[in-house]
Design an enzyme around this catalytic site. Structure first.
Site, PDB file in Angstrom:
ATOM      1  CD  GLU A 121      -2.966   1.184   2.259  1.00  0.00           C
ATOM      2  OE1 GLU A 121      -2.641   0.701   3.355  1.00  0.00           O
ATOM      3  OE2 GLU A 121      -4.037   1.763   2.059  1.00  0.00           O
ATOM      4  CB  ALA A 254       0.369  -1.915  11.792  1.00  0.00           C
ATOM      5  CG  MET A 255       0.207  -3.056   4.998  1.00  0.00           C
ATOM      6  SD  MET A 255      -0.805  -1.625   4.479  1.00  0.00           S
ATOM      7  CE  MET A 255      -1.981  -2.448   3.423  1.00  0.00           C
ATOM      8  CG  ASN A 257      -0.051  -6.690   4.022  1.00  0.00           C
ATOM      9  OD1 ASN A 257      -0.144  -5.840   3.158  1.00  0.00           O
ATOM     10  ND2 ASN A 257       0.905  -6.669   4.951  1.00  0.00           N
ATOM     11  CG  HIS A 289      -6.103   0.642  12.712  1.00  0.00           C
ATOM     12  ND1 HIS A 289      -6.557   1.941  12.705  1.00  0.00           N
ATOM     13  CD2 HIS A 289      -5.669   0.406  11.440  1.00  0.00           C
ATOM     14  CE1 HIS A 289      -6.407   2.450  11.498  1.00  0.00           C
ATOM     15  NE2 HIS A 289      -5.857   1.537  10.710  1.00  0.00           N
ATOM     16  CD  GLU A 290      -3.109  -2.004  10.634  1.00  0.00           C
ATOM     17  OE1 GLU A 290      -3.676  -2.184   9.544  1.00  0.00           O
ATOM     18  OE2 GLU A 290      -2.627  -0.898  10.991  1.00  0.00           O
TER      19      GLU A 290
HETATM   20  N1  BES Z   1      -3.284   0.980   5.867  1.00  0.00           N
HETATM   21  C1  BES Z   1      -2.526   1.616   6.879  1.00  0.00           C
HETATM   22  C2  BES Z   1      -1.051   1.658   6.614  1.00  0.00           C
HETATM   23  C3  BES Z   1      -0.600   2.475   5.441  1.00  0.00           C
HETATM   24  C4  BES Z   1      -0.970   3.777   5.324  1.00  0.00           C
HETATM   25  C5  BES Z   1       0.232   1.965   4.486  1.00  0.00           C
HETATM   26  C6  BES Z   1      -0.540   4.522   4.246  1.00  0.00           C
HETATM   27  C7  BES Z   1       0.668   2.713   3.419  1.00  0.00           C
HETATM   28  C8  BES Z   1       0.273   4.000   3.293  1.00  0.00           C
HETATM   29  C9  BES Z   1      -2.738   0.930   8.220  1.00  0.00           C
HETATM   30  O1  BES Z   1      -3.966   0.331   8.397  1.00  0.00           O
HETATM   31  C10 BES Z   1      -2.632   2.000   9.250  1.00  0.00           C
HETATM   32  O2  BES Z   1      -3.538   2.777   9.370  1.00  0.00           O
HETATM   33  N2  BES Z   1      -1.524   2.049   9.963  1.00  0.00           N
HETATM   34  C11 BES Z   1      -1.252   3.083  10.923  1.00  0.00           C
HETATM   35  C12 BES Z   1      -1.193   2.530  12.292  1.00  0.00           C
HETATM   36  C13 BES Z   1      -2.566   2.478  12.826  1.00  0.00           C
HETATM   37  C14 BES Z   1      -2.741   1.572  13.929  1.00  0.00           C
HETATM   38  C15 BES Z   1      -3.102   3.829  13.180  1.00  0.00           C
HETATM   39  C16 BES Z   1       0.064   3.696  10.593  1.00  0.00           C
HETATM   40  O3  BES Z   1       0.808   3.075   9.871  1.00  0.00           O
HETATM   41  O4  BES Z   1       0.318   4.799  11.067  1.00  0.00           O
HETATM   42 ZN    ZN Z   2      -5.496   1.625   8.766  1.00  0.00          ZN
END
Ligand code: BES
Ligand code: ZN
Length: 844
Positions: A121, A254-255, A257, A289-290
């Site tokens: 992503e 975090a991501m 997938n 969240h994930e």
């Molecule tokens: N989908 C995001 C991660 C992401 C965001 C990947 C933008 C690439 C580009 C993931 O679900 C997310 O929101 N991660 C947060 C942490 C979350 C617990 C708030 C992050 O990475 O800050």
């Molecule tokens: Zn997210």
């Protein structure tokens, strides 16, 4: 590239056979992407980025193609539209960009190791294999993976491994999904597994640099989160497993997938025996969240990146819904009020901020729309507002329908309002579009004029803002029935104030519970009434009062000087949220004093007066009898007493340090950061400095490492600062993913600011090359703007960043942050004398 066509318009992929062969030793990989699908036009566009395309075949015949790097694509010429199988051969380099397929580096017992993982992503799947890399282009995937494998390695992907043949790992066919959610990883991993009630295998994986019990907390939270969501969404988790994997190098937090969620180590692994509650809560909410995304995002995906908020706002709200259900005693919604709410209210008050729903086409801009204060925090507040309006029963029923209608497909915000609207009987579309499509939020003024109680709304700005007549549909949540449930107009008269006050028997209030995204400015009469009954307010409502004071003062609607005498009224509270808001406000007074001045000394005295009794109550050593509130409040108090330079506190912390000098990691995690920081600041020497830096390099405990970062960056010593700046570009000491916290720490330190700022300006090109590809990059500008508050720094900031205004992805951030500093400088200039006089008066 303003008018990118969506590649999906040229080709609808249905199934991918991916073969990827990775050679870690040579840092290269090659592969073949075989894509069956439906050509919409005779020239089809397939994404690639940084790939060397060697051959393209259609139904087994070589076909002409050109690589268009500007478009990040391959143009393939077909002879007809309709069903076709494309086979694309390619090779590429493995790079350390933390995007696409990339190595993570770590050490076990001094031996250097690496782990391969992926991050796709938003637009990096195209760096791993040719594909239609758009969320709408959902397909099924068969992955075959080969690598320079040695004994004892583990391979993970979205689906279970089906077989290994000739050293190739074959995985089961996925469900229909978007490319950005594909993931795999391999290396020497340790893992633990369990099963949910419904039979989903849940696992947590990390490198062998960690102790096995560091996986336990995450495993428990992950399992229970999936069980919670299966029930809450009334929709089963559709895959056989859910792996959580901690990667040593990771750009985001975090991501999600699908089936293989990846995390920063700090957001997954923790020492169950010595980790602060705050950190446990963060890890739990990140996991929740994930896992919320496994449905909302993965099963049903936004149609295009403009609806990114749909994914992220929703998951951000669900963190709290889920953890509140799993750990009700934590009162996790209070954290929502101390973190998400102020973040959204602060950022959304600057003119030029983006709306939650934001148009975006250019891949270089997509990552820049992940403005966490807006897409996450404000978006989550919007959904909290919806939840408060419709209730959980309708929310759950509506979500169930939403999943039934769109599963394995895509959706937009309107689809969500439709489903929730049908379930609740409330027309949400019109209300929510005022929040989604417009930037900003209103301040509601409540006043008594000629005996009549009146309210009105107007956009709230911190700094210059252009009034363009925006109006919102506000769920008012008043404690007086005379106020409308939804306030749509510019102003309203609610009736005779004296009668209303009499009939209601309590002070008039708006936004009770602080769930709507607006702030309130009461006139003096109404405010005095509230303050006279302040002890009747809930903790959240007390926090709200303090938060709104702070924002109104930042927006120059009230003066900071009038707020100073109110602080002491809240200082005896044993509530974490009240202390959080109190010290947030107090911290905002620091910008008015210059280092070493009498005014600074008086501010320190104010801090001492605010915190002294609480230091007595809570003490320097965590007790088993501590309530959750005590545990979470103590850090605010200890931080305050150290800022106050309270002599007993300094000595108490020093004694604790001396008693544990041989095992600093073993200091109680709740207080460790203050003990270390106190030592570095007040008793520091080069030996201690080097010892902590060595510990930082060697420790695998993320929270201990964060404590060391906070301690060392506070050093008053120029030689120490220089050592840190040297370490900024030494990835063996500070990983690029962790650098921003170090930069911010040194920049916030009066003794380090110049050096950190010089570093940023001199080594901007290095920074861009190192973290420029991801969304962390712009936040170096954001954190700088949070600290600067003098005219000189403003001028330097402009001189450096204005020439970069046209850099894709940086434009908005530079504009906004310039405004943020400029308005702060103006505020300090205008009010510093009055504020410092008010502080002097209060501490007399
Ligand atoms: N989908 C995001 C991660 C992401 C965001 C990947 C933008 C690439 C580009 C993931 O679900 C997310 O929101 N991660 C947060 C942490 C979350 C617990 C708030 C992050 O990475 O800050
Ligand atoms: Zn997210």
């Amino acid at each position: 590239m303003a008018t990118t066509t969506h590649f999906y318009e040229t080709f609808h992929p249905e199934h991918y056979d991916l073969y990827i062969d990775i050679n870690r030793a040579q840092k290269v990989f090659s592969g073949r992407s075989t894509i069956t699908g439906d050509a919409q036009t005779t020239e089809v566009l397939i994404h690639q980025n940084f790939l060397k395309i060697t051959k393209v075949q259609a139904d087994g015949q070589a076909v002409p193609f050109t690589v268009d790097n500007d478009l990040q694509g391959i143009r393939i010429q077909l002879t007809k539209t309709g069903q076709v199988t494309l086979a694309i051969d390619y090779s590429a380099k493995l790079t350390d960009s933390m995007m696409g397929i990339y190595p993570s580096y770590y050490e076990v017992d001094g031996e250097k190791k690496q782990l391969i993982g992926t991050q796709f992503e938003t637009t990096a799947a195209r760096q791993a294999f040719p594909c239609v890399d758009e969320p709408e282009a959902k397909a099924t995937f068969d992955l075959a993976l080969k690598f320079d494998e040695h004994a004892g390695e583990t391979v993970l992907s979205n689906m279970p491994e089906k077989k290994i043949e000739n050293g190739v790992h074959y995985f089961d066919t996925t469900v229909r999904m978007s490319t950005y959610l594909i993931a795999f990883a391999f290396g020497e991993l340790q893992g633990k597994q369990t099963k949910t009630k419904s039979g989903v295998t849940v696992g947590v994986y990390g490198t062998k640099a960690h102790r096995a019990n560091e996986l336990d907390f995450a495993l428990d939270i992950a399992k229970r989160s999936i069980e919670f969501y299966e029930d809450f969404y009334q929709t089963p988790y559709p895959l056989p497993h859910s792996w959580q994997l901690a990667l040593p190098d990771f750009s985001a937090g975090a991501m999600e997938n699908w089936g293989l969620v990846t995390y920063r180590e700090a957001y997954l692994l923790l020492d169950p025996d010595n980790t602060a509650l705050e950190i446990k809560q963060r890890v739990a909410t990140v996991i929740a969240h994930e896992l919320a995304h496994q449905w909302f995002g993965d099963l049903v995906t936004m149609k295009w990146w403009d609806n990114l908020w749909l994914n992220e706002s929703f998951a951000n709200m669900m963190e709290y819904v889920a953890i509140n259900a799993l750990e009700p005693d934590w009162h996790i919604w209070e954290t929502f009020q101390t973190s998400e709410a102020p973040m959204a209210l602060q950022r959304d008050a600057t003119d030029g901020v983006q709306s939650v729903h934001v148009q975006v086409e250019d891949p270089a801009e997509i990552d820049a729309i992940f403005d966490s204060a807006i897409v996450y925090a404000k978006g989550a507040r919007m959904l909290v507002m919806v939840r408060a309006m419709i209730g959980d029963d309708a929310l759950r029923a509506g979500l169930k329908q939403y999943f039934i209608a769109h599963k394995y497909g895509n959706a937009t915000g309107d689809d969500l309002w439709q489903a929730l609207g049908e379930a609740s009987g409330i027309q949400l579309n019109a209300i929510m579009n005022t929040w989604l499509e417009q930037p900003g939020y209103p301040v509601v003024t409540a006043s008594v004029e000629a005996g009549q109680l009146k309210i009105s709304q107007q956009q709230f700005f911190i700094g210059d803002g252009k009034e363009v007549g925006r109006q919102w549909q506000l769920p008012l949540n008043s404690n007086y029935d005379a106020a409308p449930a939804i306030f749509k107009d510019q102003s309203a008269t609610l009736g005779d104030y004296a009668q209303l006050r009499q009939a209601n028997g309590k002070p008039f209030r708006l936004n009770v519970g602080n769930n709507s995204h607006f702030i309130v400015k009461y006139d003096q009469q109404l405010l005095d009434d509230i303050l006279a009954h302040v002890d009747d307010l809930t903790h959240i409502d007390q926090l709200q009062l303090l938060q709104d004071f702070r924002l109104l003062a930042e927006g120059r609607q009230i003066s900071y000087a009038t707020v100073v005498p109110l602080l002491s009224r809240f200082a005896a509270s044993d509530s974490t949220v009240v202390n959080a808001a109190l010290y947030e406000l107090a911290a905002n007074l620091k910008k008015f004093v210059t280092p070493g001045s009498t005014a600074e000394q008086q501010l320190r005295t104010l801090y001492d007066q605010l915190s002294a009794a609480q230091v007595q109550r809570l003490g320097w050593t965590p007790k088993t009898s501590d309530s959750f509130d005590d545990q979470l409040t103590r850090p605010y108090i200890l931080s305050a007493t150290l800022y106050a330079q309270n002599k007993q506190s300094i000595l108490a912390a020093h004694e604790l340090f001396e008693g544990n000098a041989q095992n600093l990691a073993g200091l109680p995690a709740d207080t460790r950061v203050f003990i270390l920081r106190n030592e570095v600041k007040n008793f520091g020497n080069a030996t201690l400095f080097d010892q902590l830096l060595t510990d930082y390099r060697q420790s695998t405990d993320a929270s201990y490492k964060a404590d060391i970062c906070a301690a060392l960056t506070a050093t008053p010593d120029a030689a120490g600062v220089a050592k840190l700046i040297d370490a900024f570009e030494d990835a063996d000491t500070i990983k690029p993913q962790d650098l921003r916290a170090w930069y911010r720490g040194v920049l916030a330190n009066d003794a380090g600011q110049q050096a950190a700022w010089d570093w940023l300006r001199n080594d901007w090109a290095w920074l861009e090359a190192t973290v420029g590809g991801d969304m962390e990059f712009t936040t170096y500008i954001t954190v700088t703007s949070r600290i600067f508050h003098t005219a000189d720094r403003l001028a330097e900031f402009k001189a450096f960043f204005e020439p970069k205004l046209n850099t894709p992805g940086l434009t908005r951030e530079i504009k906004m942050d310039t405004k943020v500093i400029a308005s702060r400088v103006a505020l300090v200039e205008a009010e510093k004398d009055a504020v410092n006089a008010a502080v002097a008066e209060t501490v007399k």
